[in-house]
Design a protein around this motif. Structure first.
Motif, PDB file in Angstrom:
ATOM      1  N   TYR A  28      13.730 -18.472  22.688  1.00 36.82           N
ATOM      2  CA  TYR A  28      14.300 -17.136  22.885  1.00 36.82           C
ATOM      3  C   TYR A  28      14.062 -16.258  21.658  1.00 36.82           C
ATOM      4  CZ  TYR A  28      16.767 -18.328  27.203  1.00 36.82           C
ATOM      5  OH  TYR A  28      17.075 -18.690  28.481  1.00 36.82           O
ATOM      6  N   LEU A  29      14.252 -16.807  20.471  1.00 38.59           N
ATOM      7  CA  LEU A  29      14.013 -16.036  19.249  1.00 38.59           C
ATOM      8  C   LEU A  29      12.549 -15.629  19.124  1.00 38.59           C
ATOM      9  CD1 LEU A  29      16.249 -17.999  16.752  1.00 38.59           C
ATOM     10  CD2 LEU A  29      16.605 -15.666  17.559  1.00 38.59           C
ATOM     11  N   THR A  30      11.646 -16.515  19.509  1.00 33.46           N
ATOM     12  CA  THR A  30      10.220 -16.198  19.485  1.00 33.46           C
ATOM     13  C   THR A  30       9.916 -15.023  20.403  1.00 33.46           C
ATOM     14  OG1 THR A  30       9.674 -18.498  19.029  1.00 33.46           O
ATOM     15  CG2 THR A  30       7.907 -17.115  19.891  1.00 33.46           C
ATOM     16  N   GLU A  31      10.494 -15.037  21.590  1.00 37.18           N
ATOM     17  CA  GLU A  31      10.282 -13.940  22.547  1.00 37.18           C
ATOM     18  C   GLU A  31      10.832 -12.621  22.008  1.00 37.18           C
ATOM     19  OE1 GLU A  31       8.914 -12.000  25.830  1.00 37.18           O
ATOM     20  OE2 GLU A  31       8.550 -14.099  25.310  1.00 37.18           O
ATOM     21  N   ILE A  32      12.014 -12.667  21.434  1.00 34.77           N
ATOM     22  CA  ILE A  32      12.624 -11.447  20.888  1.00 34.77           C
ATOM     23  C   ILE A  32      11.782 -10.890  19.749  1.00 34.77           C
ATOM     24  CG2 ILE A  32      14.608 -10.580  19.577  1.00 34.77           C
ATOM     25  CD1 ILE A  32      16.331 -12.572  21.216  1.00 34.77           C
ATOM     26  N   LEU A  33      11.382 -11.747  18.825  1.00 37.68           N
ATOM     27  CA  LEU A  33      10.602 -11.282  17.676  1.00 37.68           C
ATOM     28  C   LEU A  33       9.210 -10.802  18.087  1.00 37.68           C
ATOM     29  CD1 LEU A  33      11.656 -13.929  15.028  1.00 37.68           C
ATOM     30  CD2 LEU A  33      12.357 -11.534  15.169  1.00 37.68           C
ATOM     31  N   THR A  34       8.632 -11.417  19.114  1.00 37.13           N
ATOM     32  CA  THR A  34       7.329 -10.969  19.615  1.00 37.13           C
ATOM     33  C   THR A  34       7.441  -9.561  20.188  1.00 37.13           C
ATOM     34  OG1 THR A  34       6.688 -13.235  20.124  1.00 37.13           O
ATOM     35  CG2 THR A  34       5.461 -11.486  21.228  1.00 37.13           C
ATOM     36  N   CYS A  38       5.753  -5.851  18.534  1.00 34.91           N
ATOM     37  CA  CYS A  38       4.828  -4.994  19.291  1.00 34.91           C
ATOM     38  C   CYS A  38       5.350  -3.569  19.464  1.00 34.91           C
ATOM     39  CB  CYS A  38       4.569  -5.611  20.659  1.00 34.91           C
ATOM     40  SG  CYS A  38       3.729  -7.198  20.573  1.00 34.91           S
ATOM     41  N   ARG A  39       6.599  -3.317  19.084  1.00 35.53           N
ATOM     42  CA  ARG A  39       7.189  -1.984  19.258  1.00 35.53           C
ATOM     43  C   ARG A  39       6.674  -1.005  18.223  1.00 35.53           C
ATOM     44  NH1 ARG A  39      13.507  -1.759  19.866  1.00 35.53           N
ATOM     45  NH2 ARG A  39      12.950   0.409  19.994  1.00 35.53           N
ATOM     46  N   GLN A  40       6.671   0.253  18.598  1.00 32.95           N
ATOM     47  CA  GLN A  40       6.328   1.334  17.687  1.00 32.95           C
ATOM     48  C   GLN A  40       7.643   1.912  17.166  1.00 32.95           C
ATOM     49  OE1 GLN A  40       3.313   2.116  16.773  1.00 32.95           O
ATOM     50  NE2 GLN A  40       3.862   3.824  15.477  1.00 32.95           N
ATOM     51  N   PHE A  41       7.933   1.704  15.890  1.00 31.84           N
ATOM     52  CA  PHE A  41       9.171   2.188  15.299  1.00 31.84           C
ATOM     53  C   PHE A  41       8.970   3.594  14.756  1.00 31.84           C
ATOM     54  CE2 PHE A  41       9.799  -2.412  15.034  1.00 31.84           C
ATOM     55  CZ  PHE A  41      11.042  -2.513  15.633  1.00 31.84           C
TER      56      PHE A  41
END
Length: 69
Positions: A28-34, A38-41
């Motif tokens: 779950y942590l891997t999915e969240i961090l992935t 990939c987000r544009q901040f």
């Protein structure tokens, strides 16, 4: 995220020893961090448009996201 980390730590404690739950937490942590990677901040600093180059302040949209309530 903090709650998932806490679950993983408790799952690996000697009294519980539940490795499956710990592995699921890491997944779950891997999915969240992935997804976060990939987000544009937005930019971390703001400038006043009327006075080019004038520094207004730092914005950190992620501040507090890793802290417990």
């Amino acid at each position: 995220m903090r709650q998932i980390v806490d679950m993983a730590l408790k799952a690996l404690s000697p009294g519980v020893n539940d490795t499956t739950t710990a592995v699921m937490c890491v997944d779950y942590l891997t999915e969240i961090l992935t997804r976060l990677a990939c987000r544009q901040f937005p930019p971390s600093h703001r400038y006043e448009s009327d006075f080019p180059g004038q520094y207004i302040g730092a914005d950190n949209p992620c501040a507090g996201s890793c802290e417990a309530p």
